[in-house]
Design a protein around this motif. Sequence first.
Motif, short mmCIF file in Angstrom:
data_model
loop_
_atom_site.label_atom_id
_atom_site.label_comp_id
_atom_site.label_asym_id
_atom_site.label_seq_id
_atom_site.Cartn_x
_atom_site.Cartn_y
_atom_site.Cartn_z
N GLY A 92 0.88 -1.27 -0.49
CA GLY A 92 0.38 -0.08 -0.12
C GLY A 92 1.15 1.09 -0.31
N LEU A 93 2.39 1.04 0.35
CA LEU A 93 2.88 2.50 -0.02
C LEU A 93 3.41 2.70 -0.96
CD1 LEU A 93 5.65 1.62 2.94
CD2 LEU A 93 3.25 3.18 3.01
N ARG A 94 2.58 2.07 -2.36
CA ARG A 94 3.50 2.31 -3.56
C ARG A 94 2.36 2.12 -3.91
NH1 ARG A 94 6.40 -1.49 -0.52
NH2 ARG A 94 8.81 -0.51 -0.21
N HIS A 95 2.46 2.65 -5.51
CA HIS A 95 1.10 2.21 -6.75
C HIS A 95 1.59 1.58 -7.18
CE1 HIS A 95 -1.08 3.14 -10.59
NE2 HIS A 95 -1.38 4.03 -10.11
N PRO A 96 0.47 -0.04 -7.60
CA PRO A 96 0.69 -1.00 -8.02
C PRO A 96 0.86 -0.95 -9.12
CG PRO A 96 -1.48 -0.33 -7.75
CD PRO A 96 -1.64 1.17 -7.03
N LEU A 97 1.21 -0.25 -10.17
CA LEU A 97 1.54 -0.31 -11.21
C LEU A 97 3.01 -0.21 -11.14
CD1 LEU A 97 0.23 2.08 -13.93
CD2 LEU A 97 0.15 -0.34 -14.20
N PRO A 124 3.50 4.96 11.07
CA PRO A 124 2.11 5.68 10.62
C PRO A 124 3.61 6.42 10.04
CG PRO A 124 2.12 4.87 13.38
CD PRO A 124 2.98 4.37 12.74
N GLU A 125 4.96 6.69 10.23
CA GLU A 125 5.31 8.04 10.05
C GLU A 125 5.88 7.66 8.41
OE1 GLU A 125 6.31 7.99 13.99
OE2 GLU A 125 5.83 6.96 12.62
N GLU A 126 5.57 6.25 8.19
CA GLU A 126 6.27 5.96 6.87
C GLU A 126 5.46 6.16 5.95
OE1 GLU A 126 9.08 0.86 6.70
OE2 GLU A 126 6.44 1.46 7.27
N PHE A 127 4.26 5.83 6.00
CA PHE A 127 3.34 6.05 5.51
C PHE A 127 2.79 7.48 4.93
CE2 PHE A 127 2.25 1.50 6.80
CZ PHE A 127 1.19 1.39 5.78
N GLU A 128 2.65 8.81 6.36
CA GLU A 128 2.95 10.09 6.23
C GLU A 128 3.73 10.41 4.87
OE1 GLU A 128 3.05 11.27 10.16
OE2 GLU A 128 1.06 10.16 10.38
N ALA A 129 5.34 10.04 5.66
CA ALA A 129 6.39 10.27 3.97
C ALA A 129 5.63 10.46 3.15
CB ALA A 129 7.13 9.90 5.29
N LEU A 130 5.29 9.25 2.93
CA LEU A 130 4.95 8.92 1.24
C LEU A 130 3.46 9.27 1.01
CD1 LEU A 130 6.21 5.23 1.50
CD2 LEU A 130 7.61 7.30 0.79
N GLY A 131 3.10 9.96 1.55
CA GLY A 131 1.55 10.49 1.29
C GLY A 131 0.67 9.19 1.13
N VAL A 132 0.84 8.21 1.64
CA VAL A 132 -0.14 7.72 2.07
C VAL A 132 -1.14 7.14 3.51
CG1 VAL A 132 -1.40 4.69 2.32
CG2 VAL A 132 0.77 6.10 0.49
N ASP A 133 -2.42 7.46 3.49
CA ASP A 133 -3.40 7.43 4.90
C ASP A 133 -2.90 6.01 4.98
OD1 ASP A 133 -5.63 7.93 6.35
OD2 ASP A 133 -7.13 8.37 5.73
N PHE A 134 -2.60 5.59 6.91
CA PHE A 134 -2.26 5.27 7.60
C PHE A 134 -3.58 5.20 8.19
CE2 PHE A 134 -1.77 3.37 11.64
CZ PHE A 134 -0.53 2.94 11.30
N ARG A 136 -6.78 4.29 6.39
CA ARG A 136 -7.54 3.42 5.55
C ARG A 136 -5.93 2.86 4.89
NH1 ARG A 136 -10.96 8.63 2.42
NH2 ARG A 136 -12.00 9.00 4.60
N ARG A 137 -5.31 2.02 5.79
CA ARG A 137 -4.31 1.09 5.24
C ARG A 137 -4.86 -0.03 4.83
NH1 ARG A 137 -3.55 1.54 10.21
NH2 ARG A 137 -3.05 -0.34 11.64
N GLY A 138 -6.36 -0.19 5.55
CA GLY A 138 -6.72 -2.13 5.48
C GLY A 138 -7.70 -2.27 3.94
N SER A 139 -8.05 -0.18 3.24
CA SER A 139 -9.42 -0.79 2.09
C SER A 139 -8.09 -0.43 0.80
CB SER A 139 -9.44 0.36 2.57
OG SER A 139 -9.51 2.03 2.81
N VAL A 140 -7.00 0.40 1.55
CA VAL A 140 -5.83 0.60 0.66
C VAL A 140 -5.28 -0.99 -0.21
CG1 VAL A 140 -3.95 1.81 0.38
CG2 VAL A 140 -5.23 2.98 1.05
N LEU A 141 -4.91 -1.63 1.24
CA LEU A 141 -4.61 -2.96 0.86
C LEU A 141 -5.04 -3.57 0.46
CD1 LEU A 141 -1.77 -5.23 1.02
CD2 LEU A 141 -3.10 -5.64 3.40
N ASP A 142 -6.35 -4.35 0.19
CA ASP A 142 -7.12 -5.08 -0.20
C ASP A 142 -7.31 -4.07 -1.64
OD1 ASP A 142 -9.08 -5.83 2.24
OD2 ASP A 142 -9.69 -4.43 2.60
N GLU A 143 -7.92 -2.94 -1.95
CA GLU A 143 -7.71 -2.10 -3.34
C GLU A 143 -6.31 -3.00 -4.00
OE1 GLU A 143 -8.19 1.47 -6.29
OE2 GLU A 143 -9.74 1.11 -3.99
#
Length: 315
Positions: A92-97, A124-134, A136-143
């Motif tokens: 979830g930290l990276r675009h799937p492509l 949390p800090e990893e997500f914040e630094a990379l601009g990803v919502d910590f 909502r990481r579960g729903s981000v991972l699902d998608e």
Amino acid sequence: MVLYGMQLPVQSQSTLYAEPWEAAAGPGDLVEIARTADRTGFEYIATCDHVAIPRRLASAMSTVWYDPVATLSFLAAATERVRLLSHVAVVGLRHPLVTAKQYATLDHLSAGRLVLGVGAGHVPEEFEALGVDFERRGSVLDETIDALRAALGPDEFPSFRGKRFAFEGLGQRPRPAQPRVPVWVGGSSPAAVRRAALKGDGWLPQGDPRDRLPAQIARLKELRTEAGITDPIEIGAIAEPLYVGDAAWDVGRRTLTGKPDALAESLRAYGAMGVDQIQVRFRSRSRSELTDQMAAFAADVAPHLNSQEYGNGQA
């Protein structure tokens, strides 16, 4: 049939499990360990994934976390048959492509040995630094899993449309060597078990003790049945630390140690629960002691993991 694999040392050095000798180890040590695993019948070797560790966690987690794609690609060139597992990639930290490009290349270069282990992440800090919502990481991972299924499929021009990600008409080669890259889902929370049941080809529990595993496995199978999923799923477990033989040093009270027959009998309990592969970790004071332990396990313990007639000891 119960198979066995291992998380590689050196490439991640959390104080929860790293041995002192790993601090001075490097690429040559990783190669020798990977070659030992390849030669002695280990099903997989695995690497972890963290982009950056915040200062508040560095004393416990350390900041030593090798990149999984770079590390597994490096070791793919030094091995021939052992599978290459990300345990787990925080996709979830990276675009799937981007993730698809990296892991498709790894699968292509390794002639189809990739197992893509994925997880939600916890820093949390990893997500914040990379601009990803910590949060909502579960729903981000699902998608992201759904998007990766499309992007790692056979189509040179994959297409996907979700709430966060959408792509079509964009070609990526090389394609994976495998017709379907297996996706194993990590985690032991109710959400992670549900995700593994509904989206995974395998489940990687995170430290569930033996007495908790049967209920977790039953729940996972129940969820798959309710969803009408009939495909098999590979169920994993992380075994207690091991030391084959009688140690001349303090290997810790939680370590399973002793004669091979006693270890085999103890570990066979995982198979009785419905576990398909166990992840093993060996206590060691040096690389050579570790590779000796791996070889001893493969020669004297592993052949009897699936036998009910070997040994009456207790580890």
